[in-house]
Design a protein around this motif. Sequence first.
Motif, PDB file in Angstrom:
ATOM      1  N   SER A 247       4.987 -13.502   7.424  1.00  0.00           N
ATOM      2  CA  SER A 247       4.742 -13.254   6.005  1.00  0.00           C
ATOM      3  C   SER A 247       4.605 -11.758   5.784  1.00  0.00           C
ATOM      4  CB  SER A 247       3.474 -13.984   5.534  1.00  0.00           C
ATOM      5  OG  SER A 247       3.110 -13.580   4.239  1.00  0.00           O
ATOM      6  N   LEU A 248       5.441 -11.206   4.906  1.00  0.00           N
ATOM      7  CA  LEU A 248       5.372  -9.784   4.610  1.00  0.00           C
ATOM      8  C   LEU A 248       4.048  -9.439   3.941  1.00  0.00           C
ATOM      9  CD1 LEU A 248       6.485  -6.953   4.299  1.00  0.00           C
ATOM     10  CD2 LEU A 248       7.781  -7.715   2.306  1.00  0.00           C
ATOM     11  N   TYR A 249       3.600 -10.272   3.018  1.00  0.00           N
ATOM     12  CA  TYR A 249       2.356  -9.974   2.307  1.00  0.00           C
ATOM     13  C   TYR A 249       1.168  -9.986   3.258  1.00  0.00           C
ATOM     14  CZ  TYR A 249      -1.341 -10.208  -1.203  1.00  0.00           C
ATOM     15  OH  TYR A 249      -2.460  -9.952  -1.954  1.00  0.00           O
ATOM     16  N   ARG A 250       1.050 -11.044   4.072  1.00  0.00           N
ATOM     17  CA  ARG A 250      -0.102 -11.129   4.971  1.00  0.00           C
ATOM     18  C   ARG A 250      -0.067 -10.030   6.029  1.00  0.00           C
ATOM     19  NH1 ARG A 250       0.844 -16.862   4.642  1.00  0.00           N
ATOM     20  NH2 ARG A 250       1.957 -16.798   6.624  1.00  0.00           N
ATOM     21  N   SER A 251       1.114  -9.680   6.510  1.00  0.00           N
ATOM     22  CA  SER A 251       1.205  -8.622   7.518  1.00  0.00           C
ATOM     23  C   SER A 251       0.789  -7.280   6.936  1.00  0.00           C
ATOM     24  CB  SER A 251       2.630  -8.550   8.065  1.00  0.00           C
ATOM     25  OG  SER A 251       3.003  -9.761   8.698  1.00  0.00           O
ATOM     26  N   ALA A 252       1.220  -6.994   5.702  1.00  0.00           N
ATOM     27  CA  ALA A 252       0.854  -5.730   5.063  1.00  0.00           C
ATOM     28  C   ALA A 252      -0.641  -5.679   4.759  1.00  0.00           C
ATOM     29  CB  ALA A 252       1.665  -5.526   3.786  1.00  0.00           C
ATOM     30  N   ARG A 253      -1.212  -6.808   4.343  1.00  0.00           N
ATOM     31  CA  ARG A 253      -2.650  -6.839   4.088  1.00  0.00           C
ATOM     32  C   ARG A 253      -3.431  -6.625   5.379  1.00  0.00           C
ATOM     33  NH1 ARG A 253      -5.660  -5.808   0.395  1.00  0.00           N
ATOM     34  NH2 ARG A 253      -7.057  -7.600   0.451  1.00  0.00           N
ATOM     35  N   ALA A 254      -2.957  -7.250   6.466  1.00  0.00           N
ATOM     36  CA  ALA A 254      -3.628  -7.086   7.748  1.00  0.00           C
ATOM     37  C   ALA A 254      -3.543  -5.646   8.243  1.00  0.00           C
ATOM     38  CB  ALA A 254      -3.032  -8.032   8.781  1.00  0.00           C
ATOM     39  N   ALA A 255      -2.475  -4.930   7.836  1.00  0.00           N
ATOM     40  CA  ALA A 255      -2.324  -3.533   8.239  1.00  0.00           C
ATOM     41  C   ALA A 255      -3.170  -2.588   7.396  1.00  0.00           C
ATOM     42  CB  ALA A 255      -0.854  -3.121   8.164  1.00  0.00           C
ATOM     43  N   GLY A 256      -3.801  -3.095   6.323  1.00  0.00           N
ATOM     44  CA  GLY A 256      -4.685  -2.273   5.509  1.00  0.00           C
ATOM     45  C   GLY A 256      -4.142  -1.869   4.159  1.00  0.00           C
ATOM     46  N   ALA A 257      -2.994  -2.383   3.744  1.00  0.00           N
ATOM     47  CA  ALA A 257      -2.428  -2.013   2.442  1.00  0.00           C
ATOM     48  C   ALA A 257      -3.176  -2.723   1.319  1.00  0.00           C
ATOM     49  CB  ALA A 257      -0.944  -2.374   2.384  1.00  0.00           C
ATOM     50  N   PRO A 258      -3.495  -2.031   0.214  1.00  0.00           N
ATOM     51  CA  PRO A 258      -4.149  -2.696  -0.922  1.00  0.00           C
ATOM     52  C   PRO A 258      -3.253  -3.755  -1.534  1.00  0.00           C
ATOM     53  CG  PRO A 258      -4.318  -0.300  -1.089  1.00  0.00           C
ATOM     54  CD  PRO A 258      -3.333  -0.590  -0.002  1.00  0.00           C
ATOM     55  N   ALA A 259      -3.870  -4.777  -2.126  1.00  0.00           N
ATOM     56  CA  ALA A 259      -3.110  -5.893  -2.699  1.00  0.00           C
ATOM     57  C   ALA A 259      -2.180  -5.425  -3.814  1.00  0.00           C
ATOM     58  CB  ALA A 259      -4.072  -6.964  -3.215  1.00  0.00           C
ATOM     59  N   LYS A 260      -2.657  -4.529  -4.698  1.00  0.00           N
ATOM     60  CA  LYS A 260      -1.806  -4.064  -5.799  1.00  0.00           C
ATOM     61  C   LYS A 260      -0.609  -3.275  -5.291  1.00  0.00           C
ATOM     62  CE  LYS A 260      -5.356  -3.918  -9.414  1.00  0.00           C
ATOM     63  NZ  LYS A 260      -6.036  -3.057 -10.431  1.00  0.00           N
ATOM     64  N   ALA A 261      -0.802  -2.495  -4.238  1.00  0.00           N
ATOM     65  CA  ALA A 261       0.314  -1.738  -3.681  1.00  0.00           C
ATOM     66  C   ALA A 261       1.363  -2.676  -3.086  1.00  0.00           C
ATOM     67  CB  ALA A 261      -0.196  -0.764  -2.617  1.00  0.00           C
ATOM     68  N   ILE A 262       0.923  -3.758  -2.462  1.00  0.00           N
ATOM     69  CA  ILE A 262       1.880  -4.712  -1.887  1.00  0.00           C
ATOM     70  C   ILE A 262       2.652  -5.413  -2.999  1.00  0.00           C
ATOM     71  CG2 ILE A 262       2.102  -6.745  -0.429  1.00  0.00           C
ATOM     72  CD1 ILE A 262      -0.453  -5.936   0.971  1.00  0.00           C
ATOM     73  N   GLU A 263       1.967  -5.765  -4.078  1.00  0.00           N
ATOM     74  CA  GLU A 263       2.661  -6.402  -5.203  1.00  0.00           C
ATOM     75  C   GLU A 263       3.730  -5.478  -5.774  1.00  0.00           C
ATOM     76  OE1 GLU A 263      -0.379  -7.448  -7.915  1.00  0.00           O
ATOM     77  OE2 GLU A 263      -1.311  -8.940  -6.594  1.00  0.00           O
ATOM     78  N   ALA A 264       3.401  -4.192  -5.955  1.00  0.00           N
ATOM     79  CA  ALA A 264       4.395  -3.234  -6.446  1.00  0.00           C
ATOM     80  C   ALA A 264       5.531  -3.071  -5.441  1.00  0.00           C
ATOM     81  CB  ALA A 264       3.718  -1.890  -6.726  1.00  0.00           C
ATOM     82  N   TYR A 265       5.214  -3.067  -4.166  1.00  0.00           N
ATOM     83  CA  TYR A 265       6.232  -2.930  -3.117  1.00  0.00           C
ATOM     84  C   TYR A 265       7.220  -4.095  -3.155  1.00  0.00           C
ATOM     85  CZ  TYR A 265       8.087  -2.809   1.681  1.00  0.00           C
ATOM     86  OH  TYR A 265       8.906  -2.796   2.784  1.00  0.00           O
ATOM     87  N   LEU A 266       6.719  -5.317  -3.301  1.00  0.00           N
ATOM     88  CA  LEU A 266       7.598  -6.485  -3.353  1.00  0.00           C
ATOM     89  C   LEU A 266       8.490  -6.454  -4.598  1.00  0.00           C
ATOM     90  CD1 LEU A 266       5.109  -9.263  -2.192  1.00  0.00           C
ATOM     91  CD2 LEU A 266       6.964  -8.234  -0.875  1.00  0.00           C
TER      92      LEU A 266
END
Length: 519
Positions: A247-266
């Motif tokens: 999962s791209l979202y879960r992997s990025a969250r586990a790496a420390g990325a903020p949730a809003k930044a991941i949403e914008a990234y997707l």
Amino acid sequence: MFKQHELSYGGTSGTATLSLTDAIVAPLRDGDTLPWRDRWQATIHSLDLVPDLGCDIGSRSWWRGFATLGVLILSAAATFPGMGALPGASGPMLDANDWEMARAQAIMPLAYGGDTGLHMAATDSVQPLAASPERPHIELTATLGQGDGFERVLLRSGVGEGDAATIANLVASAMPLGDLEAGTQLNLKLGRRMDKALARPVDALALRARFDLRLEIERVDGALTLHRIPIAVDTTPLRIRGRVGDSLYRSARAAGAPAKAIEAYLKVLATQLSVGRDIGADDQFDIIIDYRRAETGEAEAGKLIYAGLDRASGKDLRMLAWTQGGRQQWFEASGVGQSRQGMSAPVHGRLSSHFGMRRHPILGYVRMHSGNDYGAAYGSPIFAVTDGRVDYAGRKGGYGNYVRIQHGGGLGSGYGHMSRIAVRSGASVKRGQVIGYVGNSGLSTGPHLHFEIYRNGRPVDPSSVRYVTRAQLEGSALAAFRAKLNTVTRVAPGAALAPMHIAKAANTAPPSEADRLPG
């Protein structure tokens, strides 16, 4: 040996019930006698102490059972203790002094009148005071609310009008009061006052005016003095990389990325590929966001500025946020921006007349209708369907108030029967920008918008056109974009989290005349 007993009520299948009490004793021969134990057991078995009062009513056994029941009832009634309260021993009552002492020392909720932790019971040595002494100073914290005024916060906190105005002028000399964010805390220290009818004077005030600035105000020789304390800030962007995995979202969250930044990234990735189909588990995500750290320990994560994807198979993706023409959008590493499909609606209304031959409602004969008509309320805003430059804005015959926009590539759009025009000839417009308002000017039977599309100067059916706008950087803009891209991508992952090495300057500068105002 046994005899058959009568069927009991409710028995099933006609089955006979056998009882050992109904055993038939074999007849004795002449001269034989039973032992006394057997005779006693036979007598006990033959004596029914609790007969069924529903059977053999009126017989001797029935009357014996009835008498037994009556004796039991009378015995229970005679021995019934009754429902009265049982007397118990009570402790001695406390007198007034003992009760006051016990109440003061008891542990009980304050809501129920407890005095725990407040004071001890008064004795004869305690004498009431005519007036309580003033506290030497009061320390409190006030918070600036949404839409609140800086000076009003001070007044609500008990600061006098004179001190509140002086402090507001001092803070305004360091930064505009309107730039103070909601939630800013003011640490106040109010001093001793000579009269209870007067407001306490401000001895000191401290606030975090900005992320990189702290302001402190203190009273020196009767005057309020402002001290600016700059705070060193590290603005290294935060770069986060990792494997996509399941999962791209879960992997990025586990790496420390903020949730809003991941949403914008997707969302950025979705403009270039299918997130669910085109991203593999072995791909590497690359996220860079704005990040600020203060030497005091605070940190702020900002917006997404770079979205990258290193693909195990296929072309890598590198996208950078860039402002072009006053609008921020995402550009590829080559300098090509995002594409936008189709046109926006020119007005919020219903389509009342299509492109083609029709009888003119005023002239009365059949002729070509070179656009679409949209029925809308008078004064409704009219929007540019896509980016372009206004080629004409003014009065034009039967069109009434009319605007024509050139969009490039030989395409143009026209808007007629306006009540008022909101743009000028030669002006650049953006998609969705208001260019005028619905009216009834020209040859028109009611408020509506006449909308046309031109290709190389010839009108075409507006429903057959779909614009695709795609920004392209050139020249100095492209060079500046590539320089920014190189600077951002040279940041090492996690560099923004390394210990700060910033030389600290003197925290307090000598106050100037503007920073020193009489209190």
